[in-house]
Design an enzyme around this catalytic site. Structure first.
Site, mmCIF file in Angstrom:
data_model
loop_
_atom_site.group_PDB
_atom_site.id
_atom_site.type_symbol
_atom_site.label_atom_id
_atom_site.label_comp_id
_atom_site.label_asym_id
_atom_site.label_seq_id
_atom_site.Cartn_x
_atom_site.Cartn_y
_atom_site.Cartn_z
ATOM 1 N N CYS A 3 -1.515 -2.750 -1.114
ATOM 2 C CA CYS A 3 -1.015 -2.256 -2.499
ATOM 3 C C CYS A 3 -1.714 -0.810 -2.503
ATOM 4 O O CYS A 3 -3.009 -0.717 -2.537
ATOM 5 C CB CYS A 3 -1.978 -3.279 -3.461
ATOM 6 S SG CYS A 3 -1.799 -2.572 -5.258
ATOM 7 N N CYS A 6 -3.962 -0.527 -5.727
ATOM 8 C CA CYS A 6 -5.063 -1.175 -5.867
ATOM 9 C C CYS A 6 -6.102 -0.809 -5.103
ATOM 10 O O CYS A 6 -7.290 -0.431 -5.376
ATOM 11 C CB CYS A 6 -4.855 -2.591 -5.408
ATOM 12 S SG CYS A 6 -3.680 -3.484 -6.580
ATOM 13 N N ASP A 7 -5.624 -0.240 -3.674
ATOM 14 C CA ASP A 7 -6.562 -0.033 -2.750
ATOM 15 C C ASP A 7 -6.459 1.727 -2.360
ATOM 16 O O ASP A 7 -7.529 1.939 -1.688
ATOM 17 C CB ASP A 7 -5.970 -0.636 -1.349
ATOM 18 C CG ASP A 7 -6.058 -2.094 -1.589
ATOM 19 O OD1 ASP A 7 -7.147 -2.492 -2.214
ATOM 20 O OD2 ASP A 7 -5.433 -3.059 -0.896
#
Length: 186
Positions: A3, A6-7
């Site tokens: 992701c 997200c990351d």
């Protein structure tokens, strides 16, 4: 990682690779290019499969390198973190190493739904078809997460969809009269 939203921030100022040249891969590379020092996009096919508008945007980014006809063969690490990857040039049969600190896999994943064939409606890709409440084609059966037709397959969205499906299932259960109570009432 799977992701970039997200990351991606964890890799600020670092070098990363994105594996996959479809819409997901190119979108990830575009997003990451605004955060990281450098993105190497690696595609197995001889050309990217992403929409033309995405490819045009990607081509304008100075910190992105596109490698096509490449088979990723190994991700390297030091036991604690990623340090690079190797790929094979499918045209020249040459092997290449890329030093980097992160790899984002964006090749598309197949949902693990074989066991549901015939039980609920599935798309041709195997995703569980759900409505806005998370209900499937089978009354009283709800689904949530990356395995469903909900767009944007990411952890935070899957969590929200799980909450929604759970609340919908609860609502369904409290509004459904059990069969034995229905008989007694008659």
């Amino acid at each position: 990682a799977y992701c970039p939203h997200c990351d991606g921030p964890l890799f600020k100022g670092k070098r990363v690779a994105v594996i996959g040249g479809g819409n997901s891969g190119v979108e990830a590379a575009i997003d990451l290019a605004g955060i990281v020092a450098h993105v190497t996009l690696i595609e197995y096919d001889s050309e990217l499969r992403a929409d033309a508008v995405l490819q045009r945007k990607l081509a304008t980014l100075p910190n992105v390198r596109i490698v096509t006809s490449a088979l990723t063969t190994e991700v390297h690490g030091d036991g604690e973190k990623v340090t690079g990857l190797s790929y094979k040039d499918r045209n020249a049969d040459a092997h290449h190493d890329v030093d980097l600190e992160g790899v984002f896999v964006q090749i598309g994943l197949v949902p693990n739904t074989e066991w549901l064939h015939g039980a609920v409606a599935l798309t041709t890709r195997g995703e569980i078809e759900v409505d806005h409440r998370g209900e499937t084609s089978q009354p009283g059966v709800f689904a949530a997460g990356d395995v469903t037709t909900v767009p944007y397959k990411q952890i935070v969205i899957a969590m929200g969809e799980g909450s929604k499906a759970g609340l919908s299932a609860f609502d369904y259960m409290i509004r459904t009269v059990p069969a034995e109570e229905d008989v007694e009432a008659a």
